[in-house]
Every structure is written in structure tokens, then in C-alpha cells.
Design a protein around this motif. Structure first.
Motif, PDB file in Angstrom:
ATOM      1  N   VAL A   1       0.865  -1.169   0.000  1.00  0.00           N
ATOM      2  CA  VAL A   1       0.000   0.000   0.000  1.00  0.00           C
ATOM      3  C   VAL A   1       0.909   1.229   0.000  1.00  0.00           C
ATOM      4  O   VAL A   1       1.857   1.292   0.771  1.00  0.00           O
ATOM      5  CB  VAL A   1      -0.898   0.020   1.265  1.00  0.00           C
ATOM      6  CG1 VAL A   1      -1.733   1.282   1.327  1.00  0.00           C
ATOM      7  CG2 VAL A   1      -1.777  -1.216   1.332  1.00  0.00           C
ATOM      8  N   ALA A   2       0.626   2.194  -0.857  1.00  0.00           N
ATOM      9  CA  ALA A   2       1.420   3.424  -0.878  1.00  0.00           C
ATOM     10  C   ALA A   2       1.328   4.129   0.464  1.00  0.00           C
ATOM     11  O   ALA A   2       0.282   4.116   1.122  1.00  0.00           O
ATOM     12  CB  ALA A   2       0.921   4.342  -1.992  1.00  0.00           C
ATOM     13  N   GLY A   3       2.418   4.727   0.882  1.00  0.00           N
ATOM     14  CA  GLY A   3       2.410   5.460   2.142  1.00  0.00           C
ATOM     15  C   GLY A   3       3.778   6.002   2.466  1.00  0.00           C
ATOM     16  O   GLY A   3       4.724   5.868   1.690  1.00  0.00           O
ATOM     17  N   THR A   4       3.873   6.613   3.628  1.00  0.00           N
ATOM     18  CA  THR A   4       5.119   7.208   4.084  1.00  0.00           C
ATOM     19  C   THR A   4       5.674   6.409   5.250  1.00  0.00           C
ATOM     20  O   THR A   4       4.996   6.244   6.274  1.00  0.00           O
ATOM     21  CB  THR A   4       4.898   8.672   4.516  1.00  0.00           C
ATOM     22  OG1 THR A   4       4.447   9.407   3.383  1.00  0.00           O
ATOM     23  CG2 THR A   4       6.179   9.290   5.041  1.00  0.00           C
ATOM     24  N   LEU A   5       6.890   5.899   5.070  1.00  0.00           N
ATOM     25  CA  LEU A   5       7.595   5.266   6.172  1.00  0.00           C
ATOM     26  C   LEU A   5       8.407   6.349   6.874  1.00  0.00           C
ATOM     27  O   LEU A   5       9.213   7.038   6.239  1.00  0.00           O
ATOM     28  CB  LEU A   5       8.538   4.169   5.670  1.00  0.00           C
ATOM     29  CG  LEU A   5       7.900   2.978   4.963  1.00  0.00           C
ATOM     30  CD1 LEU A   5       8.973   1.950   4.615  1.00  0.00           C
ATOM     31  CD2 LEU A   5       6.818   2.354   5.802  1.00  0.00           C
ATOM     32  N   ARG A   6       8.182   6.511   8.156  1.00  0.00           N
ATOM     33  CA  ARG A   6       8.961   7.448   8.971  1.00  0.00           C
ATOM     34  C   ARG A   6      10.034   6.596   9.645  1.00  0.00           C
ATOM     35  O   ARG A   6       9.726   5.733  10.464  1.00  0.00           O
ATOM     36  CB  ARG A   6       8.054   8.144   9.974  1.00  0.00           C
ATOM     37  CG  ARG A   6       8.765   9.187  10.810  1.00  0.00           C
ATOM     38  CD  ARG A   6       7.765  10.085  11.507  1.00  0.00           C
ATOM     39  NE  ARG A   6       7.102  10.894  10.476  1.00  0.00           N
ATOM     40  CZ  ARG A   6       5.840  11.295  10.559  1.00  0.00           C
ATOM     41  NH1 ARG A   6       5.097  10.984  11.597  1.00  0.00           N
ATOM     42  NH2 ARG A   6       5.310  12.021   9.585  1.00  0.00           N
ATOM     43  N   ILE A   7      11.274   6.833   9.278  1.00  0.00           N
ATOM     44  CA  ILE A   7      12.379   5.993   9.748  1.00  0.00           C
ATOM     45  C   ILE A   7      13.263   6.795  10.688  1.00  0.00           C
ATOM     46  O   ILE A   7      13.687   7.909  10.362  1.00  0.00           O
ATOM     47  CB  ILE A   7      13.185   5.437   8.562  1.00  0.00           C
ATOM     48  CG1 ILE A   7      12.248   4.620   7.670  1.00  0.00           C
ATOM     49  CG2 ILE A   7      14.368   4.609   9.055  1.00  0.00           C
ATOM     50  CD1 ILE A   7      12.848   4.073   6.426  1.00  0.00           C
ATOM     51  N   HIS A   8      13.533   6.214  11.855  1.00  0.00           N
ATOM     52  CA  HIS A   8      14.404   6.845  12.845  1.00  0.00           C
ATOM     53  C   HIS A   8      15.666   6.011  12.968  1.00  0.00           C
ATOM     54  O   HIS A   8      15.599   4.793  13.117  1.00  0.00           O
ATOM     55  CB  HIS A   8      13.685   6.932  14.194  1.00  0.00           C
ATOM     56  CG  HIS A   8      14.220   8.023  15.067  1.00  0.00           C
ATOM     57  ND1 HIS A   8      15.531   8.089  15.458  1.00  0.00           N
ATOM     58  CD2 HIS A   8      13.613   9.089  15.616  1.00  0.00           C
ATOM     59  CE1 HIS A   8      15.713   9.157  16.218  1.00  0.00           C
ATOM     60  NE2 HIS A   8      14.548   9.779  16.320  1.00  0.00           N
ATOM     61  N   ASP A   9      16.833   6.666  12.895  1.00  0.00           N
ATOM     62  CA  ASP A   9      18.106   5.952  12.994  1.00  0.00           C
ATOM     63  C   ASP A   9      18.771   6.123  14.356  1.00  0.00           C
ATOM     64  O   ASP A   9      19.926   5.772  14.547  1.00  0.00           O
ATOM     65  CB  ASP A   9      19.058   6.382  11.873  1.00  0.00           C
ATOM     66  CG  ASP A   9      19.505   7.835  11.993  1.00  0.00           C
ATOM     67  OD1 ASP A   9      19.172   8.514  12.997  1.00  0.00           O
ATOM     68  OD2 ASP A   9      20.197   8.303  11.061  1.00  0.00           O
ATOM     69  N   GLY A  10      18.029   6.689  15.313  1.00  0.00           N
ATOM     70  CA  GLY A  10      18.577   6.925  16.643  1.00  0.00           C
ATOM     71  C   GLY A  10      19.038   8.356  16.824  1.00  0.00           C
ATOM     72  O   GLY A  10      19.167   8.843  17.945  1.00  0.00           O
ATOM     73  N   THR A  11      19.269   9.048  15.712  1.00  0.00           N
ATOM     74  CA  THR A  11      19.686  10.443  15.743  1.00  0.00           C
ATOM     75  C   THR A  11      18.657  11.347  15.094  1.00  0.00           C
ATOM     76  O   THR A  11      18.296  12.384  15.624  1.00  0.00           O
ATOM     77  CB  THR A  11      21.035  10.619  15.005  1.00  0.00           C
ATOM     78  OG1 THR A  11      21.993   9.739  15.586  1.00  0.00           O
ATOM     79  CG2 THR A  11      21.534  12.042  15.092  1.00  0.00           C
ATOM     80  N   LYS A  12      18.184  10.949  13.930  1.00  0.00           N
ATOM     81  CA  LYS A  12      17.226  11.774  13.195  1.00  0.00           C
ATOM     82  C   LYS A  12      16.140  10.894  12.593  1.00  0.00           C
ATOM     83  O   LYS A  12      16.320   9.689  12.443  1.00  0.00           O
ATOM     84  CB  LYS A  12      17.925  12.573  12.095  1.00  0.00           C
ATOM     85  CG  LYS A  12      18.489  11.736  10.977  1.00  0.00           C
ATOM     86  CD  LYS A  12      19.218  12.595   9.959  1.00  0.00           C
ATOM     87  CE  LYS A  12      19.696  11.844   8.752  1.00  0.00           C
ATOM     88  NZ  LYS A  12      20.282  10.565   8.906  1.00  0.00           N
ATOM     89  N   GLN A  13      15.023  11.509  12.259  1.00  0.00           N
ATOM     90  CA  GLN A  13      13.960  10.783  11.563  1.00  0.00           C
ATOM     91  C   GLN A  13      13.802  11.355  10.166  1.00  0.00           C
ATOM     92  O   GLN A  13      14.001  12.547   9.940  1.00  0.00           O
ATOM     93  CB  GLN A  13      12.653  10.818  12.334  1.00  0.00           C
ATOM     94  CG  GLN A  13      11.967  12.154  12.427  1.00  0.00           C
ATOM     95  CD  GLN A  13      10.696  12.066  13.238  1.00  0.00           C
ATOM     96  OE1 GLN A  13      10.646  11.401  14.274  1.00  0.00           O
ATOM     97  NE2 GLN A  13       9.669  12.757  12.795  1.00  0.00           N
ATOM     98  N   THR A  14      13.465  10.464   9.238  1.00  0.00           N
ATOM     99  CA  THR A  14      13.311  10.824   7.843  1.00  0.00           C
ATOM    100  C   THR A  14      12.009  10.239   7.337  1.00  0.00           C
ATOM    101  O   THR A  14      11.730   9.061   7.569  1.00  0.00           O
ATOM    102  CB  THR A  14      14.487  10.256   7.003  1.00  0.00           C
ATOM    103  OG1 THR A  14      15.714  10.689   7.579  1.00  0.00           O
ATOM    104  CG2 THR A  14      14.407  10.700   5.565  1.00  0.00           C
ATOM    105  N   ASP A  15      11.211  11.050   6.649  1.00  0.00           N
ATOM    106  CA  ASP A  15       9.989  10.567   6.012  1.00  0.00           C
ATOM    107  C   ASP A  15      10.325  10.116   4.595  1.00  0.00           C
ATOM    108  O   ASP A  15      10.922  10.873   3.823  1.00  0.00           O
ATOM    109  CB  ASP A  15       8.924  11.654   5.973  1.00  0.00           C
ATOM    110  CG  ASP A  15       8.223  11.831   7.298  1.00  0.00           C
ATOM    111  OD1 ASP A  15       8.524  11.064   8.235  1.00  0.00           O
ATOM    112  OD2 ASP A  15       7.376  12.731   7.411  1.00  0.00           O
ATOM    113  N   VAL A  16       9.946   8.876   4.282  1.00  0.00           N
ATOM    114  CA  VAL A  16      10.227   8.292   2.970  1.00  0.00           C
ATOM    115  C   VAL A  16       8.895   7.904   2.326  1.00  0.00           C
ATOM    116  O   VAL A  16       8.308   6.880   2.684  1.00  0.00           O
ATOM    117  CB  VAL A  16      11.148   7.058   3.101  1.00  0.00           C
ATOM    118  CG1 VAL A  16      11.454   6.474   1.728  1.00  0.00           C
ATOM    119  CG2 VAL A  16      12.421   7.401   3.852  1.00  0.00           C
TER     120      VAL A  16
END
Length: 108
Positions: free
Chosen positions: A48-63
Motif C-alpha cells: 500500500v502506498a504510504g510514508t515510512l517514517r524511519i528513525h536511525d537513533g539520531t534523526k527521523q526521515t519521512d520516505v
């Protein structure tokens, strides 16, 4: 820890053998996987299309990802994944335990 887990994503194991582990992940809006890393390289294919919000422990990125879009990551990267979309999303994750064994699988 990255995100506060108030809504856990739902993992459904589809296959787990010596070669691969295939898991379907279903996320309500705001649901998270929890802080983790993978022991093997893996692929993700969006159902399903959508936005994965990924956190690497320092910053978060919306993909933002389209339905059917796929990506690959190497093993060992610590992260947390949240559904950053206003609607439920799902993806299939394929962890490759033994890449050389894939060459030996019969073709149909």
C-alpha cells in the motif's frame, strides 16, 4: 529508543527457513516496529502506498513510497519504522539469510 510505541505494527510470518525469512507488516497510522536491526540484508516491497517514517537513533526521515515500490538495505543498521501516513499501510519484508542458496533454487 526512537519512537514511543503506543501502537505496535503487526508482523505476520509467511516463511522462515534456512534461506529466507518473509514477513508481512501491517501498520495502522502511527504504528511502529520498535527499535531493531536485521541480521541479514533485506528487501521491502510496499503493498500500500504510504510514508515510512524511519528513525536511525539520531534523526527521523519521512520516505514516501508508491504501491509496489521496493528497496533494499544491508544488515546491521539499527532503526525504528513508523507509519507516517494518515491511513493504514502494509509491506512485505524479505530477509536473505543465505544469498548463495538462492542460486540453487529450482526455476519454474
Amino acid at each position: 529508543m526512537a519512537f514511543t510505541c503506543t501502537i505496535p505494527a503487526v508482523a505476520t510470518l509467511q516463511q522462515d527457513d534456512d534461506t529466507v525469512r518473509i514477513t508481512r507488516w501491517d501498520f495502522e497510522p502511527g504504528a511502529v516496529t520498535g527499535w531493531h536491526s536485521h541480521g541479514w540484508p533485506y528487501f521491502v516491497i510496499m503493498l500500500v502506498a504510504g510514508t515510512l517514517r524511519i528513525h536511525d537513533g539520531t534523526k527521523q526521515t519521512d520516505v514516501p513510497l508508491a504501491q509496489g515500490q521496493a528497496y533494499m538495505r544491508q544488515a546491521g543498521i539499527q532503526h525504528d519504522v513508523m507509519n507516517g501516513s494518515p491511513h493504514p499501510i502494509a509491506f512485505v519484508e524479505i530477509e536473505v539469510k543465505q544469498p548463495a542458496a538462492l542460486k540453487l533454487l529450482p526455476t519454474t
